[in-house]
Every structure is written in structure tokens, then in C-alpha cells.
Scaffold this motif. Structure first.
Motif, PDB file in Angstrom:
ATOM      1  N   TRP A  84     -60.770  22.223  10.976  1.00 40.76           N
ATOM      2  CA  TRP A  84     -62.101  22.754  11.212  1.00 40.76           C
ATOM      3  C   TRP A  84     -62.294  23.065  12.694  1.00 40.76           C
ATOM      4  CZ3 TRP A  84     -63.129  18.102  13.609  1.00 40.76           C
ATOM      5  CH2 TRP A  84     -62.646  16.946  12.989  1.00 40.76           C
ATOM      6  N   THR A  85     -63.119  24.069  12.942  1.00 39.71           N
ATOM      7  CA  THR A  85     -63.445  24.441  14.316  1.00 39.71           C
ATOM      8  C   THR A  85     -64.136  23.271  15.000  1.00 39.71           C
ATOM      9  OG1 THR A  85     -63.708  26.755  13.695  1.00 39.71           O
ATOM     10  CG2 THR A  85     -64.721  26.060  15.762  1.00 39.71           C
ATOM     11  N   PRO A  86     -63.678  22.889  16.180  1.00 38.46           N
ATOM     12  CA  PRO A  86     -64.267  21.719  16.848  1.00 38.46           C
ATOM     13  C   PRO A  86     -65.626  22.034  17.453  1.00 38.46           C
ATOM     14  CG  PRO A  86     -62.637  22.727  18.271  1.00 38.46           C
ATOM     15  CD  PRO A  86     -62.566  23.473  16.966  1.00 38.46           C
ATOM     16  N   PHE A  87     -66.498  21.050  17.422  1.00 38.80           N
ATOM     17  CA  PHE A  87     -67.773  21.151  18.129  1.00 38.80           C
ATOM     18  C   PHE A  87     -67.681  20.469  19.496  1.00 38.80           C
ATOM     19  CE2 PHE A  87     -69.427  22.495  14.103  1.00 38.80           C
ATOM     20  CZ  PHE A  87     -70.576  23.205  14.389  1.00 38.80           C
ATOM     21  N   VAL A  88     -66.665  19.627  19.670  1.00 37.85           N
ATOM     22  CA  VAL A  88     -66.372  18.997  20.958  1.00 37.85           C
ATOM     23  C   VAL A  88     -64.983  19.438  21.367  1.00 37.85           C
ATOM     24  CG1 VAL A  88     -65.973  16.807  22.164  1.00 37.85           C
ATOM     25  CG2 VAL A  88     -67.873  17.010  20.548  1.00 37.85           C
ATOM     26  N   LYS A  89     -64.884  20.136  22.462  1.00 36.37           N
ATOM     27  CA  LYS A  89     -63.596  20.714  22.879  1.00 36.37           C
ATOM     28  C   LYS A  89     -62.523  19.648  23.056  1.00 36.37           C
ATOM     29  CE  LYS A  89     -61.311  24.457  24.150  1.00 36.37           C
ATOM     30  NZ  LYS A  89     -59.990  23.898  24.424  1.00 36.37           N
ATOM     31  N   GLY A  90     -62.928  18.466  23.527  1.00 39.09           N
ATOM     32  CA  GLY A  90     -61.955  17.396  23.747  1.00 39.09           C
ATOM     33  C   GLY A  90     -61.249  16.949  22.496  1.00 39.09           C
ATOM     34  N   ASP A  91     -61.919  17.086  21.338  1.00 39.55           N
ATOM     35  CA  ASP A  91     -61.295  16.774  20.044  1.00 39.55           C
ATOM     36  C   ASP A  91     -60.070  17.668  19.845  1.00 39.55           C
ATOM     37  OD1 ASP A  91     -60.617  17.077  17.277  1.00 39.55           O
ATOM     38  OD2 ASP A  91     -62.451  18.203  16.908  1.00 39.55           O
ATOM     39  N   GLU A  92     -60.264  18.960  19.963  1.00 41.24           N
ATOM     40  CA  GLU A  92     -59.167  19.908  19.766  1.00 41.24           C
ATOM     41  C   GLU A  92     -58.093  19.740  20.837  1.00 41.24           C
ATOM     42  OE1 GLU A  92     -58.628  24.661  18.871  1.00 41.24           O
ATOM     43  OE2 GLU A  92     -60.073  24.042  20.406  1.00 41.24           O
ATOM     44  N   ASP A  93     -58.494  19.559  22.083  1.00 45.28           N
ATOM     45  CA  ASP A  93     -57.528  19.406  23.166  1.00 45.28           C
ATOM     46  C   ASP A  93     -56.620  18.206  22.931  1.00 45.28           C
ATOM     47  OD1 ASP A  93     -58.616  21.609  24.405  1.00 45.28           O
ATOM     48  OD2 ASP A  93     -59.788  20.459  25.863  1.00 45.28           O
ATOM     49  N   ALA A  94     -57.208  17.083  22.540  1.00 45.40           N
ATOM     50  CA  ALA A  94     -56.421  15.873  22.302  1.00 45.40           C
ATOM     51  C   ALA A  94     -55.514  16.045  21.090  1.00 45.40           C
ATOM     52  CB  ALA A  94     -57.340  14.667  22.111  1.00 45.40           C
ATOM     53  N   TRP A  95     -56.027  16.702  20.034  1.00 47.32           N
ATOM     54  CA  TRP A  95     -55.204  16.919  18.839  1.00 47.32           C
ATOM     55  C   TRP A  95     -53.999  17.799  19.166  1.00 47.32           C
ATOM     56  CZ3 TRP A  95     -55.698  14.572  14.138  1.00 47.32           C
ATOM     57  CH2 TRP A  95     -54.831  15.025  13.136  1.00 47.32           C
ATOM     58  N   LEU A  96     -54.235  18.870  19.914  1.00 45.23           N
ATOM     59  CA  LEU A  96     -53.136  19.772  20.275  1.00 45.23           C
ATOM     60  C   LEU A  96     -52.148  19.105  21.218  1.00 45.23           C
ATOM     61  CD1 LEU A  96     -55.068  23.143  20.711  1.00 45.23           C
ATOM     62  CD2 LEU A  96     -53.682  22.403  18.768  1.00 45.23           C
ATOM     63  N   ALA A  97     -52.633  18.259  22.115  1.00 46.01           N
ATOM     64  CA  ALA A  97     -51.736  17.538  23.022  1.00 46.01           C
ATOM     65  C   ALA A  97     -50.841  16.589  22.239  1.00 46.01           C
ATOM     66  CB  ALA A  97     -52.547  16.773  24.067  1.00 46.01           C
ATOM     67  N   ASN A  98     -51.413  15.899  21.259  1.00 48.05           N
ATOM     68  CA  ASN A  98     -50.611  15.010  20.415  1.00 48.05           C
ATOM     69  C   ASN A  98     -49.610  15.804  19.581  1.00 48.05           C
ATOM     70  OD1 ASN A  98     -51.843  12.637  21.259  1.00 48.05           O
ATOM     71  ND2 ASN A  98     -53.366  12.654  19.626  1.00 48.05           N
ATOM     72  N   THR A  99     -50.025  16.962  19.092  1.00 45.58           N
ATOM     73  CA  THR A  99     -49.127  17.820  18.317  1.00 45.58           C
ATOM     74  C   THR A  99     -47.954  18.289  19.182  1.00 45.58           C
ATOM     75  OG1 THR A  99     -50.926  18.562  16.880  1.00 45.58           O
ATOM     76  CG2 THR A  99     -48.982  19.977  17.003  1.00 45.58           C
ATOM     77  N   LYS A 100     -48.236  18.627  20.418  1.00 44.57           N
ATOM     78  CA  LYS A 100     -47.177  19.045  21.338  1.00 44.57           C
ATOM     79  C   LYS A 100     -46.176  17.916  21.554  1.00 44.57           C
ATOM     80  CE  LYS A 100     -46.391  20.874  26.005  1.00 44.57           C
ATOM     81  NZ  LYS A 100     -47.034  21.240  27.296  1.00 44.57           N
ATOM     82  N   LYS A 101     -46.668  16.686  21.675  1.00 49.25           N
ATOM     83  CA  LYS A 101     -45.784  15.528  21.815  1.00 49.25           C
ATOM     84  C   LYS A 101     -44.865  15.397  20.600  1.00 49.25           C
ATOM     85  CE  LYS A 101     -47.439  11.552  23.004  1.00 49.25           C
ATOM     86  NZ  LYS A 101     -48.369  10.381  23.047  1.00 49.25           N
ATOM     87  N   PHE A 102     -45.421  15.629  19.425  1.00 49.87           N
ATOM     88  CA  PHE A 102     -44.618  15.551  18.202  1.00 49.87           C
ATOM     89  C   PHE A 102     -43.520  16.608  18.217  1.00 49.87           C
ATOM     90  CE2 PHE A 102     -43.860  17.183  13.887  1.00 49.87           C
ATOM     91  CZ  PHE A 102     -43.366  16.044  13.275  1.00 49.87           C
ATOM     92  N   THR A 103     -43.864  17.821  18.590  1.00 46.79           N
ATOM     93  CA  THR A 103     -42.877  18.906  18.627  1.00 46.79           C
ATOM     94  C   THR A 103     -41.787  18.606  19.634  1.00 46.79           C
ATOM     95  OG1 THR A 103     -44.510  20.559  17.920  1.00 46.79           O
ATOM     96  CG2 THR A 103     -42.557  21.371  19.073  1.00 46.79           C
ATOM     97  N   GLU A 104     -42.161  18.087  20.790  1.00 44.22           N
ATOM     98  CA  GLU A 104     -41.172  17.734  21.809  1.00 44.22           C
ATOM     99  C   GLU A 104     -40.250  16.627  21.338  1.00 44.22           C
ATOM    100  OE1 GLU A 104     -43.715  16.738  25.054  1.00 44.22           O
ATOM    101  OE2 GLU A 104     -43.911  18.824  25.756  1.00 44.22           O
ATOM    102  N   ALA A 105     -40.779  15.725  20.527  1.00 44.19           N
ATOM    103  CA  ALA A 105     -39.985  14.597  20.035  1.00 44.19           C
ATOM    104  C   ALA A 105     -39.080  14.974  18.873  1.00 44.19           C
ATOM    105  CB  ALA A 105     -40.915  13.457  19.612  1.00 44.19           C
ATOM    106  N   THR A 106     -39.489  15.948  18.063  1.00 46.16           N
ATOM    107  CA  THR A 106     -38.768  16.245  16.823  1.00 46.16           C
ATOM    108  C   THR A 106     -38.177  17.643  16.754  1.00 46.16           C
ATOM    109  OG1 THR A 106     -40.753  17.071  15.720  1.00 46.16           O
ATOM    110  CG2 THR A 106     -40.326  14.699  15.584  1.00 46.16           C
ATOM    111  N   GLY A 107     -38.651  18.549  17.570  1.00 48.14           N
ATOM    112  CA  GLY A 107     -38.242  19.942  17.471  1.00 48.14           C
ATOM    113  C   GLY A 107     -38.975  20.706  16.383  1.00 48.14           C
ATOM    114  N   VAL A 108     -39.908  20.058  15.679  1.00 48.61           N
ATOM    115  CA  VAL A 108     -40.656  20.703  14.596  1.00 48.61           C
ATOM    116  C   VAL A 108     -41.897  21.388  15.165  1.00 48.61           C
ATOM    117  CG1 VAL A 108     -41.917  20.362  12.436  1.00 48.61           C
ATOM    118  CG2 VAL A 108     -39.848  19.006  12.913  1.00 48.61           C
TER     119      VAL A 108
END
Length: 437
Positions: free
Chosen positions: A50-74
């Protein structure tokens, strides 16, 4: 030290003989084998959120997703849609068997297509044991019997947001704690030209939250414990009459409001009292032109009605994994990674009290005491009452909410499209279409 792919795979494949301390010093309830998920070769994933109403929600989610990609290559593609569009797009993906691998769905949506979802019981059991257990409300939305058909993700807290100076100007030194006093406040605020506004439109979050509070605070309920439709009742009639009285104090046009409209009206100075997540507060804080409004904002939980206790619905989201995914192991690895302590605490912190934790271990996150405005949102996961109350969650409860049966009942009555009695009968008829299936 960067988190490497080999570290991720080793940790995921290992069994945790004795689990250590969880985040913030929470000890797991008992030792639990840690499930290991090895992403398929060449895996890539798509998540719809869902579209975030608090930008920090999306920023933190995407940062965590980036960590996952860096760790797994996925690689994980994260798309977003408006709150109103998530439900139909998720239903289409489930029914046609293509589209996103995962969706952040609403309330009991997962119960509309449980046979199209991958069983997440193993992972959810591990997480629950490691992090102090699931809150009952969010767990109920994601489970069918003893099986997790989705991953409980968050409760988005709902609270009354108001201009403190305007409440005092209306003659109230303290915010009323009961529905009778609340109505008098709204009358006084309208007289002062600083009215309230609550949505009677098809707002996924705010419209449903408000309608369910109206009903429950007066002792009404859509169904009883057996799932029999009981919306046509004296208690519901009392709730409708109260809603009519409140509506008379509102700014005109709330019958067409969706989730964004009360935010906009409040920040534009058109209304001085709404019900919302903490997002409206942060929207004011980040805009220098709205500094006066931001400093004047206060929050509180909804008033208590004749039922005599606090009864509220909070927006709830679960993460569903569709069986049509080509990469189920990669998807489970992603969900596990995002729910683990480091990532979950970072997301809750980044969301600035907008997203409440689904697991009890994260209740001590410092975000909840960082600002007095956060206080009413801190226990959203703990206090929420499921929308299917008092019956079981399932296809029927999900269908009734998705069809806005309760929201439409109040809207029809307050706008005089129907008499209160006819509005109840129509809601009863529509609800029975689902509960008699």
C-alpha cells in the motif's frame, strides 16, 4: 560489517538449538528449530504494498529489502498502489494465478482466497516463539484454524487527532471521555467554525474504523458468536441515531471522503478534529507552513460509549504469499528476513508510530515513548477488535467488509437516503448474502 550472502544462507540453513535473547531483551518462550529457506537459482520477487502515508515507513521497508538483496542476490521489486486498490488487485492476482508474488493485504482479505496461498505456519510458529508471541488480533486475521495462511504484519493505529487550542476555545479544558460529552464537543466546535469530520465514504481504513467504533460503542455487532447476522437490533439503531447527531456537526461532504480526505481537510484548516493514523501529525511537522498546526496537534483514543469499555477497530495488514509464485523458497526467505528483529525494529522506528508491531517482543521499541502524540497508537495491535466480531473470521466476514456493508449502512442513514430502520434491514440483507453461503 556488511551482511554477506554466505552469512545469510548459513544462518537460514542452521537449526537454532537454543534460541538466544530476542530484541530488547525478550527471551523466546522455548527453543525452536529455525527454518532454513534457500532461494532458488535465478530467483526474483515482486511485492505489492500500500502507498505509505508516512515516508519513513516506505524508506525503512526499502532499506531492509536492499539488505536482503545484498545478502542473497535475490532482487525484490516493490510496487505500490492506493489503499483502495490493494484489495481488488490482490483478489485478481489470486483468482487468475499471476501477478505479484506477495501482497500486503487488508484485514481478513486472506480469508477470501485461502486456497491460493502458501502455508506459512512453520515460519510464523518460529517467529512467534522467538519474539514473545503474536498479538491475538493480528494473528486472527492471518490464520484459518491452526494454519497461518498469511504473515501478520502490522496494525495501523487509529486515534482521534485534534487541535488543542480549538477544543479549548469551544469551552472544553479536557477532551471528553464518553460519547455523550464527545457529541457536545462536536456541537460546540461547529458553532465556533472549527468543525469535526469523519468519513462516511468507502475509506478502507478510516471509514471502516469509524463505522465499527460507532456500532461497537453502542453494543451493536454484525453477527453473534455463531455467525448469525444480528445487525438489525436496538443497539444498532442507537448507534445510527448517534451517528446522525454527529454527522450534523461535520463539515459538509464527508459521505464521499476516502482515506486521504480527512488528512487534507485537517491540514488545510477546514476541520479541527478527525480520526487518523499518526501520519497527519508528521505531514504537518515536515511542512514549515504548518508549524502552528503541528504544535497544536493532540491525540487520544476514541470516547467510550454506552457499552462501557473501549472498543476499536484498527487498520490491519498481513503479508500473503501466492501459490502461483515461481520462487516460494526465496519468498519465504524474504518474509523471514523482514520479520526478524533488526529489520522489524528498524521498520517500526522508521514508521514513527504509524505501524504497530505484530509480535510482542517489539512493544518496547523506543518509538512509542519518543513523543506524547504516539501514545494512543502504541497498543493498537493489543487492543484491536476484529471486524468479524463476534463471529469467526472467514469468507463471510471478509466479504462483508470488502463490500462496505457497515459503512454504507451508516452513510445511507446519516444522509437520509434511508430511514435508520431501512438502513439496518438493507445491511442485514447484504450481510446474509455472505453469511448464508
Amino acid at each position: 560489517m556488511p551482511f554477506k550472502r554466505r552469512d545469510f544462507l548459513a544462518a537460514s540453513a542452521a537449526a537454532a538449538g537454543i534460541a538466544g535473547l530476542g530484541p530488547l531483551g525478550i527471551r523466546p518462550s522455548f527453543a525452536q528449530a529455525e527454518p532454513g529457506y534457500t532461494p532458488e537459482k535465478g530467483a526474483s520477487l515482486r511485492l505489492l504494498r500500500w502507498t505509505p502515508f508516512v515516508k519513513g515507513d516506505e524508506d525503512a521497508w526499502l532499506a531492509n529489502t536492499k539488505k536482503f538483496t545484498e545478502a542473497t542476490g535475490v532482487e525484490v521489486r516493490v510496487d505500490k498502489e492506493s489503499w483502495e486498490d490493494i484489495r481488488p488487485k490482490a483478489a485478481v492476482a489470486a483468482n487468475v494465478g499471476s501477478g505479484p508474488d506477495m501482497v500486503m493485504c487488508w484485514f481478513d482479505d486472506a480469508h477470501q482466497y485461502p486456497d491460493k496461498l502458501i502455508d506459512l505456519t512453520e515460519l510464523a510458529t518460529y517467529l512467534g516463539n522467538k519474539y514473545g508471541g503474536w498479538y491475538d488480533g493480528v494473528r486472527g486475521y492471518a490464520t484459518r484454524g491452526d494454519k497461518f495462511i498469511a504473515m501478520p504484519l502490522t496494525a495501523i493505529g487509529n486515534a482521534v487527532v485534534y487541535r488543542d487550542s480549538h477544543v479549548k476555545a469551544a469551552g472544553f479544558s479536557e477532551f471528553p471521555k464518553d460519547t455523550a460529552g464527545f457529541l457536545e464537543l462536536c456541537k460546540a466546535m461547529k458553532a465556533k467554525g472549527t468543525p469535526a469530520g469523519f468519513p462516511h465514504g468507502k475509506a478502507v481504513g478510516d471509514g471502516n474504523n469509524y463505522a465499527h467504533w460507532l456500532l461497537w460503542s453502542h453494543g451493536g455487532k454484525m453477527v453473534d458468536e455463531s455467525g448469525k447476522v444480528t445487525i438489525n437490533s436496538p443497539e444498532t439503531l442507537a448507534a445510527i441515531h448517534y451517528a446522525q447527531a454527529l454527522y450534523a456537526t461535520f463539515i459538509p461532504g464527508t459521505e464521499s471522503w476516502q482515506d486521504i480526505n480527512n488528512n487534507r481537510a485537517f491540514l488545510a484548516g477546514q476541520v479541527s478534529l478527525i480520526a487518523n493514523g499518526v501520519s497527519v501529525y508528521y505531514a504537518a511537522k515536515k511542512d514549515p507552513k504548518l508549524a502552528e498546526i503541528a504544535a497544536d496537534i493532540r491525540t487520544t483514543n476514541f470516547p467510550i460509549g454506552p457499552v462501557g469499555k473501549s472498543v476499536e477497530l484498527h487498520q490491519t495488514s498481513s503479508l500473503v504469499l501466492f501459490s502461483h509464485t515461481k520462487y516460494p523458497e526465496a519468498a519465504k526467505a524474504y518474509i523471514k528476513f523482514m520479520m526478524e528483529g533488526d529489520q522489524m525494529n528498524a521498520w517500526i522506528q522508521g514508521s514513527s508510530a504509524y505501524c504497530c508491531q505484530p509480535l510482542k517482543a517489539f512493544a518496547n521499541n523506543p518509538v512509542w515513548t519518543a513523543d506524547p502524540v504516539h501514545a494512543p497508537y502504541a497498543r493498537a495491535s493489543e487492543t484491536l477488535r476484529p471486524n468479524g466480531y463476534a463471529g469467526p473470521l472467514g469468507y463471510a466476514s471478509a466479504g462483508v467488509m470488502a463490500d462496505y456493508v457497515l459503512v454504507d449502512m451508516f452513510a445511507a442513514a446519516v444522509t437520509a437516503q434511508m430511514t435508520p430502520e431501512d438502513a439496518m434491514k438493507e445491511a442485514e440483507r447484504r450481510a446474509n448474502r455472505y453469511y448464508k453461503v
